[in-house]
Design an enzyme around this catalytic site. Structure first.
Site, mmCIF file in Angstrom:
data_model
loop_
_atom_site.group_PDB
_atom_site.id
_atom_site.type_symbol
_atom_site.label_atom_id
_atom_site.label_comp_id
_atom_site.label_asym_id
_atom_site.label_seq_id
_atom_site.Cartn_x
_atom_site.Cartn_y
_atom_site.Cartn_z
ATOM 1 N N GLU A 46 7.701 100.383 30.693
ATOM 2 C CA GLU A 46 7.247 101.749 30.478
ATOM 3 C C GLU A 46 5.773 101.911 30.878
ATOM 4 O OE1 GLU A 46 10.228 100.795 27.112
ATOM 5 O OE2 GLU A 46 8.792 99.741 28.411
ATOM 6 N N CYS A 81 5.536 100.361 23.360
ATOM 7 C CA CYS A 81 5.916 101.260 24.450
ATOM 8 C C CYS A 81 6.330 102.625 23.928
ATOM 9 C CB CYS A 81 7.043 100.640 25.264
ATOM 10 S SG CYS A 81 6.540 99.138 26.130
ATOM 11 N N ALA A 151 30.115 71.557 40.925
ATOM 12 C CA ALA A 151 30.691 71.748 42.259
ATOM 13 C C ALA A 151 31.968 70.923 42.313
ATOM 14 C CB ALA A 151 29.718 71.299 43.342
ATOM 15 N N ARG A 181 17.893 76.437 39.028
ATOM 16 C CA ARG A 181 16.986 75.515 38.330
ATOM 17 C C ARG A 181 15.578 76.092 38.226
ATOM 18 N NH1 ARG A 181 18.108 69.612 41.132
ATOM 19 N NH2 ARG A 181 20.211 69.216 40.295
ATOM 20 N N THR A 193 25.836 60.800 34.372
ATOM 21 C CA THR A 193 25.385 61.420 35.619
ATOM 22 C C THR A 193 24.111 60.771 36.120
ATOM 23 O OG1 THR A 193 26.406 63.539 35.040
ATOM 24 C CG2 THR A 193 24.627 63.599 36.649
ATOM 25 N N ARG A 204 13.677 72.366 44.219
ATOM 26 C CA ARG A 204 12.925 71.989 45.427
ATOM 27 C C ARG A 204 13.192 72.998 46.548
ATOM 28 N NH1 ARG A 204 15.275 67.631 43.263
ATOM 29 N NH2 ARG A 204 16.953 67.446 44.808
ATOM 30 N N GLU A 298 24.476 70.515 33.936
ATOM 31 C CA GLU A 298 25.018 70.139 35.244
ATOM 32 C C GLU A 298 26.013 68.981 35.191
ATOM 33 O OE1 GLU A 298 22.691 70.117 38.693
ATOM 34 O OE2 GLU A 298 21.142 71.467 37.931
ATOM 35 N N GLY A 300 27.765 65.358 32.996
ATOM 36 C CA GLY A 300 29.059 65.233 33.591
ATOM 37 C C GLY A 300 30.194 65.852 32.806
ATOM 38 N N SER A 306 32.571 68.215 25.814
ATOM 39 C CA SER A 306 32.121 68.189 24.429
ATOM 40 C C SER A 306 31.445 69.499 24.041
ATOM 41 C CB SER A 306 31.148 67.024 24.217
ATOM 42 O OG SER A 306 30.620 67.040 22.908
#
Length: 370
Positions: A46, A81, A151, A181, A193, A204, A298, A300, A306
């Site tokens: 605002e 505001c 993926a 990320r 992992t 990156r 990410e 495993g 879990s």
């Protein structure tokens, strides 16, 4: 309001733990000014819209303000505001959604109405609620929004039976992951992992909006000392936190001492009956101690399984690659959930589909049950 919502989206990754908010000022079908919350600690939407109108030499007296979230009514890092809109003498305020925070909800609306301003609530409410799902969850539960990401091949495998997973998805998909990320507050993986992939868990070659804390769930402290996460913090490296079993943390361990001296912190956690760690205390710690609003998990497969079992996942992002492994020994995306019938499955709702080269990104939310 659609314009205000599009403006608000520009603050993603920059305003958290605040909500994303956009504002458009209109009078007689003419836009007077617009703005959005650009960064945490800086003026709200605002204020930016009112300043924009001032730069345009436009009077906002008698105007309508379209705002994606109820204007605040309290002093925080910036003035209220609601007071700014009252002082500007707008005639009408159209609000997409009420502020979900229990200590704030409805007070801005009440203040505007007491000042004689017409207030309309609920325009594009669903879109506004979806925009600020993470803010709402943290404001109402004290827990961050948790995104599970993986993926997989078209037949649902995330690694070969030898553990090799580089690379299932395309370079373009991996860049999207780095963008995610770069806007979340923490990136979490299980120790399996770390052992299999030795990841950096950093963003990156993209614009860095936030520095995500790196979190490893490692009940028995199996993370190898030479791993990229355990080598110690270099200048600019994101901090590392290890979720560890209470008993292991309280026992004698030179490695805990060594890691602590390297700047790695520990969060002792209780075991559940199934021997997995209880993750909710860690998530609450991330929200309270580190202002975390969004946490990206990410893998495993066991950790994600879990966390599904513990009811901690809010969003699922799946990058599906046009590849088939056809190997029953290959690693699935989620493990550890025992289901006898299909109707016992974890149910998801598809929110969005995006093509990335030949990959497909599927964006789901956990389906709410009655």
């Amino acid at each position: 309001m659609y314009q205000a919502l599009a403006l608000a989206e520009q603050g993603r990754g920059l305003v958290e733990p605040n909500p994303m908010v956009g504002c458009v000022l209109v009078k007689d079908g003419h836009e007077l000014g617009q703005g959005f919350h650009t960064r945490f600690g800086e003026p709200h939407a605002e204020a930016h819209a009112l300043e924009d109108a001032k730069r345009r030499s436009e009077s906002v007296q008698g105007a309508t303000a379209y705002v994606t979230l109820e204007p605040c009514s309290h002093f925080g890092k910036t003035p209220p505001c609601a007071d700014a809109l009252i002082e500007a003498q707008v005639a009408r305020v159209v609000i997409a959604m009420v502020d979900p925070h229990p200590r704030v909800s409805g007070q801005g609306i009440e203040k505007l109405r007491e000042a004689g301003i017409e207030v309309v609530v609920g325009v594009c409410q669903q879109q506004a609620q979806q925009l600020n799902e993470p803010f709402t969850k943290r404001a109402t539960t004290g827990l961050p929004w948790v995104i599970a990401k993986w993926a997989s091949t078209l037949d649902g495998k995330t690694a070969t039976h030898t553990g090799q997973s580089k690379w299932i998805s395309s370079p373009a998909s991996r860049r999207v992951v780095h963008d995610i990320r770069a806007r979340v507050d923490a990136v979490m993986v299980g120790v399996g992992t770390v052992i299999a992939d030795d990841p950096q868990l950093t963003a990156r070659d993209v614009e860095i909006k936030r520095t995500a804390r790196r979190v490893v769930i490692d009940p028995e402290l199996r993370m190898p000392p030479p791993s990229l996460l355990a080598l110690g913090a270099e200048p600019g490296d994101p901090p590392v936190t290890i979720g560890i079993c209470n008993e292991v943390y309280n026992g004698p361990s030179q490695r805990i001492k060594d890691y602590t001296e390297q700047g790695i912190s520990f969060m002792p956690l209780p075991r559940l009956a199934n021997q997995y760690l209880e993750i909710e205390p860690l998530l609450r710690h991330l929200a309270e101690a580190h202002n975390a609003t969004n946490v990206l998990v990410e893998g495993g497969a066991a950790l994600i399984g879990s966390m599904f079992e513990q009811g901690l996942i809010d969003q699922v992002l799946v990058f599906v690659a046009p590849k088939l492994l056809g190997d029953e020994r290959a690693t699935p995306a989620v493990t550890g959930q025992l289901r006898d019938t299909i109707d016992q499955s974890t149910m998801l709702e598809l929110r969005d589909v995006q093509r990335i080269d030949d990959d497909v990104l599927l964006d789901y939310r956990l389906k709410q049950t009655d």
